[in-house]
Structures are given as structure tokens and as C-alpha cells.
Design a protein around this motif. Sequence first.
Motif, PDB file in Angstrom:
ATOM      1  N   GLY A   1      16.823   8.213  -3.462  1.00 44.00           N
ATOM      2  CA  GLY A   1      16.016   7.716  -4.571  1.00 44.00           C
ATOM      3  C   GLY A   1      14.965   6.707  -4.163  1.00 44.00           C
ATOM      4  O   GLY A   1      14.513   5.924  -4.986  1.00 44.00           O
ATOM      5  N   GLY A   2      14.554   6.677  -2.920  1.00 42.46           N
ATOM      6  CA  GLY A   2      13.504   5.769  -2.465  1.00 42.46           C
ATOM      7  C   GLY A   2      14.044   4.614  -1.650  1.00 42.46           C
ATOM      8  O   GLY A   2      15.105   4.704  -1.053  1.00 42.46           O
ATOM      9  N   GLY A   3      13.288   3.514  -1.624  1.00 45.72           N
ATOM     10  CA  GLY A   3      13.650   2.343  -0.829  1.00 45.72           C
ATOM     11  C   GLY A   3      14.783   1.551  -1.445  1.00 45.72           C
ATOM     12  O   GLY A   3      15.490   2.001  -2.337  1.00 45.72           O
ATOM     13  N   LYS A   4      14.936   0.310  -0.950  1.00 42.85           N
ATOM     14  CA  LYS A   4      16.003  -0.563  -1.432  1.00 42.85           C
ATOM     15  C   LYS A   4      15.856  -0.824  -2.920  1.00 42.85           C
ATOM     16  O   LYS A   4      14.746  -0.945  -3.436  1.00 42.85           O
ATOM     17  CB  LYS A   4      15.926  -1.914  -0.721  1.00 42.85           C
ATOM     18  N   LYS A   5      16.958  -0.942  -3.583  1.00 38.56           N
ATOM     19  CA  LYS A   5      16.953  -1.269  -5.004  1.00 38.56           C
ATOM     20  C   LYS A   5      17.322  -2.747  -5.159  1.00 38.56           C
ATOM     21  O   LYS A   5      18.110  -3.281  -4.375  1.00 38.56           O
ATOM     22  CB  LYS A   5      17.976  -0.419  -5.760  1.00 38.56           C
ATOM     23  N   PRO A   6      16.782  -3.419  -6.164  1.00 39.71           N
ATOM     24  CA  PRO A   6      17.151  -4.813  -6.367  1.00 39.71           C
ATOM     25  C   PRO A   6      18.636  -4.936  -6.699  1.00 39.71           C
ATOM     26  O   PRO A   6      19.197  -4.094  -7.414  1.00 39.71           O
ATOM     27  CB  PRO A   6      16.289  -5.259  -7.547  1.00 39.71           C
ATOM     28  N   GLY A   7      19.271  -5.946  -6.163  1.00 40.68           N
ATOM     29  CA  GLY A   7      20.702  -6.133  -6.389  1.00 40.68           C
ATOM     30  C   GLY A   7      21.016  -6.494  -7.823  1.00 40.68           C
ATOM     31  O   GLY A   7      20.214  -7.091  -8.526  1.00 40.68           O
ATOM     32  N   GLY A   8      22.175  -6.112  -8.268  1.00 34.82           N
ATOM     33  CA  GLY A   8      22.630  -6.483  -9.593  1.00 34.82           C
ATOM     34  C   GLY A   8      22.083  -5.630 -10.715  1.00 34.82           C
ATOM     35  O   GLY A   8      22.322  -5.931 -11.882  1.00 34.82           O
TER      36      GLY A   8
ATOM     37  N   PRO B   1       0.813  -1.211   0.000  1.00 32.56           N
ATOM     38  CA  PRO B   1       0.000   0.000   0.000  1.00 32.56           C
ATOM     39  C   PRO B   1       0.849   1.265   0.000  1.00 32.56           C
ATOM     40  O   PRO B   1       2.006   1.254   0.424  1.00 32.56           O
ATOM     41  CB  PRO B   1      -0.814  -0.107   1.291  1.00 32.56           C
ATOM     42  N   GLN B   2       0.244   2.320  -0.504  1.00 29.37           N
ATOM     43  CA  GLN B   2       0.952   3.596  -0.547  1.00 29.37           C
ATOM     44  C   GLN B   2       1.303   4.036   0.869  1.00 29.37           C
ATOM     45  O   GLN B   2       0.498   3.929   1.782  1.00 29.37           O
ATOM     46  CB  GLN B   2       0.077   4.646  -1.216  1.00 29.37           C
ATOM     47  N   GLY B   3       2.524   4.493   1.059  1.00 22.81           N
ATOM     48  CA  GLY B   3       2.967   4.944   2.377  1.00 22.81           C
ATOM     49  C   GLY B   3       3.638   3.858   3.190  1.00 22.81           C
ATOM     50  O   GLY B   3       4.124   4.117   4.290  1.00 22.81           O
ATOM     51  N   ASP B   4       3.687   2.628   2.684  1.00 19.63           N
ATOM     52  CA  ASP B   4       4.326   1.530   3.402  1.00 19.63           C
ATOM     53  C   ASP B   4       5.838   1.727   3.391  1.00 19.63           C
ATOM     54  O   ASP B   4       6.429   1.990   2.346  1.00 19.63           O
ATOM     55  CB  ASP B   4       3.967   0.202   2.746  1.00 19.63           C
ATOM     56  N   LYS B   5       6.468   1.611   4.533  1.00 21.74           N
ATOM     57  CA  LYS B   5       7.905   1.865   4.653  1.00 21.74           C
ATOM     58  C   LYS B   5       8.721   0.571   4.720  1.00 21.74           C
ATOM     59  O   LYS B   5       9.886   0.586   5.091  1.00 21.74           O
ATOM     60  CB  LYS B   5       8.188   2.697   5.915  1.00 21.74           C
TER      61      LYS B   5
END
Length: 62
Positions: free
Chosen positions: A47-54, A2-6
Motif C-alpha cells: 500500500g505504498g510507503g510508511k504509514k503514520p503510527g497510531g 517530489p513525485q518518484g521520491d523513495k
Amino acid sequence: MPQGDKAKYTDKQKRQAQHIEEGYEAQGVPPAEAEARAWATVNKNDGGGKKPGGAGRKKPAR
């Protein structure tokens, strides 16, 4: 998600947002506005949350 989920944020990003939020509240900004500004600042910096590796450019196959 959901929107706003951290959930996608790292622990470091969450700590940074908390620290920034406390700073805004100390300046007299209302709590809801301080939280929104804090997360906007974290998103701007990282740039936001975690980015996928690789992720990244791959060398072309020859």
C-alpha cells in the motif's frame, strides 16, 4: 516530496523492490521498465510507503 521520491519507504521495501527488479531484468525486461514494475509490485503488496503510527479506528467516547 517530489513525485518518484523513495524516502518514505522502509529499508525492507527498498530491498524487496531491488530483488524484484533484478528478477525482471533477468527475464529481459529493460531496466527502466523493471524498476517501474518492481515499485508497482511493492505498492500493491504494502500500500505504498510508511504509514503514520497510531492510525486506525478509535473507540467512541461515552
